[in-house]
Scaffold this motif. Sequence first.
Motif, short mmCIF file in Angstrom:
data_model
loop_
_atom_site.label_atom_id
_atom_site.label_comp_id
_atom_site.label_asym_id
_atom_site.label_seq_id
_atom_site.Cartn_x
_atom_site.Cartn_y
_atom_site.Cartn_z
N LEU A 1 0.83 -1.21 0.00
CA LEU A 1 0.00 0.00 0.00
C LEU A 1 0.87 1.26 0.00
O LEU A 1 0.58 2.21 -0.73
CB LEU A 1 -0.94 0.00 1.20
N LEU A 2 1.92 1.26 0.80
CA LEU A 2 2.83 2.41 0.81
C LEU A 2 3.49 2.62 -0.54
O LEU A 2 3.65 3.76 -1.00
CB LEU A 2 3.88 2.24 1.90
N ILE B 1 1.00 4.22 -2.85
CA ILE B 1 0.81 5.63 -2.53
C ILE B 1 2.02 6.45 -3.00
O ILE B 1 1.87 7.51 -3.61
CB ILE B 1 0.58 5.81 -1.01
N GLY C 1 2.17 6.89 -6.78
CA GLY C 1 1.04 7.58 -7.38
C GLY C 1 0.08 6.66 -8.11
O GLY C 1 -0.85 7.12 -8.77
N VAL D 1 -2.14 4.89 -6.89
CA VAL D 1 -3.45 4.91 -6.25
C VAL D 1 -4.44 5.69 -7.10
O VAL D 1 -5.62 5.33 -7.21
CB VAL D 1 -3.36 5.51 -4.82
N PRO E 1 -7.67 2.98 -8.12
CA PRO E 1 -8.23 3.06 -6.77
C PRO E 1 -8.91 1.76 -6.32
O PRO E 1 -8.96 1.47 -5.12
CB PRO E 1 -9.23 4.21 -6.86
N PHE F 1 -6.25 -0.39 -4.76
CA PHE F 1 -5.95 0.11 -3.42
C PHE F 1 -7.03 -0.32 -2.43
O PHE F 1 -6.72 -0.79 -1.34
CB PHE F 1 -5.82 1.63 -3.45
#
Length: 77
Positions: free
Chosen positions: A42-43, A46, A49, A51, A55, A58
């Motif tokens: 997830l990091l 993020i 970019g 995400v 989406p 994510f």
Amino acid sequence: MSNASPLETQSRHRTQTAPRRVLGLPVKFIGFWTAVFVPFVLLALIASGAVLQAPQLFAALLGANLVGLVVGRDYKQ
């Protein structure tokens, strides 16, 4: 009042919980390690970019992380 003897009740209880114990450990293992590694993914999403481009990915990973937290919470206790 039940007509079943205590021995029948205990053996029925043992046969019902045995598969849970056998299947429970691998499921908890997967849940625990999912909860450990998914935040790093997830990091990375993020930070890169991605995400904004995906989406749904994510959200799916965030959901998998939450499920992993719940499922793997008792692993190796």
